[in-house]
Design a protein around this motif. Structure first.
Motif, PDB file in Angstrom:
ATOM      1  N   GLN A  16      44.660 -10.974 -43.659  1.00  0.00           N
ATOM      2  CA  GLN A  16      43.814 -12.170 -43.738  1.00  0.00           C
ATOM      3  C   GLN A  16      42.556 -12.011 -42.889  1.00  0.00           C
ATOM      4  O   GLN A  16      41.478 -12.469 -43.272  1.00  0.00           O
ATOM      5  CB  GLN A  16      44.591 -13.407 -43.316  1.00  0.00           C
ATOM      6  N   ASP A 134      48.070 -24.462 -51.973  1.00  0.00           N
ATOM      7  CA  ASP A 134      48.560 -23.076 -51.973  1.00  0.00           C
ATOM      8  C   ASP A 134      47.551 -22.136 -52.636  1.00  0.00           C
ATOM      9  O   ASP A 134      47.324 -21.025 -52.171  1.00  0.00           O
ATOM     10  CB  ASP A 134      49.909 -22.969 -52.684  1.00  0.00           C
ATOM     11  N   ARG A 137      44.747 -21.625 -50.256  1.00  0.00           N
ATOM     12  CA  ARG A 137      45.185 -20.685 -49.212  1.00  0.00           C
ATOM     13  C   ARG A 137      45.127 -19.254 -49.735  1.00  0.00           C
ATOM     14  O   ARG A 137      44.679 -18.346 -49.052  1.00  0.00           O
ATOM     15  CB  ARG A 137      46.601 -21.010 -48.755  1.00  0.00           C
ATOM     16  N   GLU A 144      46.483 -20.548 -43.425  1.00  0.00           N
ATOM     17  CA  GLU A 144      47.924 -20.549 -43.664  1.00  0.00           C
ATOM     18  C   GLU A 144      48.587 -21.716 -42.935  1.00  0.00           C
ATOM     19  O   GLU A 144      48.169 -22.090 -41.851  1.00  0.00           O
ATOM     20  CB  GLU A 144      48.554 -19.229 -43.201  1.00  0.00           C
TER      21      GLU A 144
END
Length: 157
Positions: A16, A134, A137, A144
């Protein structure tokens, strides 16, 4: 004679963090009106190096030396790559922070609502919202969730 004994810091392997760096590099390049090839030339690196950096590719062993060249060609200060990987601010402020187009957000939310609704209940609306969040994300727009966030009963944006 004294030697420099800096401890080697382990490389950040968080996908990430690398994705965030890639988005920031791409946004900075686009903001400056450069193609990947033009940035590669300005940074004296290969076009593939720029593609990998913008793609958020986590390096196998160490941070590529080409990243510092790309960042410098974009006008980033020394150390900015490491700072961004560690969660620090993106050089240039908000103009370099990518955002989804409103139409993309609308599409995500609409699709989620269609999948989750038919004689809608509050639980179904929560399920639709979860689907949308979601997806946001997954695209790196929303951070998160933490385990405690899932039990709170409310969405944390």
């Amino acid at each position: 004679m004294e030697t420099d004994r800096r401890e080697a810091t382990p490389m950040n392997r968080d996908p990430q963090a690398w994705a965030r760096l890639g988005r920031a590099l791409k946004s900075a390049r686009e903001h400056r009106g450069l193609s990947q090839a033009e940035l590669a030339t300005a940074a004296d690196v290969s076009a593939r190096s720029v593609q990998d950096a913008e793609g958020g590719k986590v390096p196998k062993a160490r941070v590529p030396y080409t990243l510092a060249r790309v960042a410098e060609a974009l006008g980033w200060p020394a150390g900015a790559v490491d700072s961004v990987l560690d969660g620090g601010p993106i050089p240039g402020g908000w103009e370099d922070v990518p955002a989804l187009a409103a139409s993309d957000v609308e599409t995500i939310l609409s699709q989620a609502m269609v999948r989750a609704t038919n004689n809608v209940t509050a639980a179904e609306i929560r399920a639709a919202t979860k689907i949308a969040v979601d997806e946001l994300r997954r695209r790196g727009v929303v951070p998160e969730a933490h385990e405690s966030d899932d039990d709170s009963g409310s969405a944390n944006f």
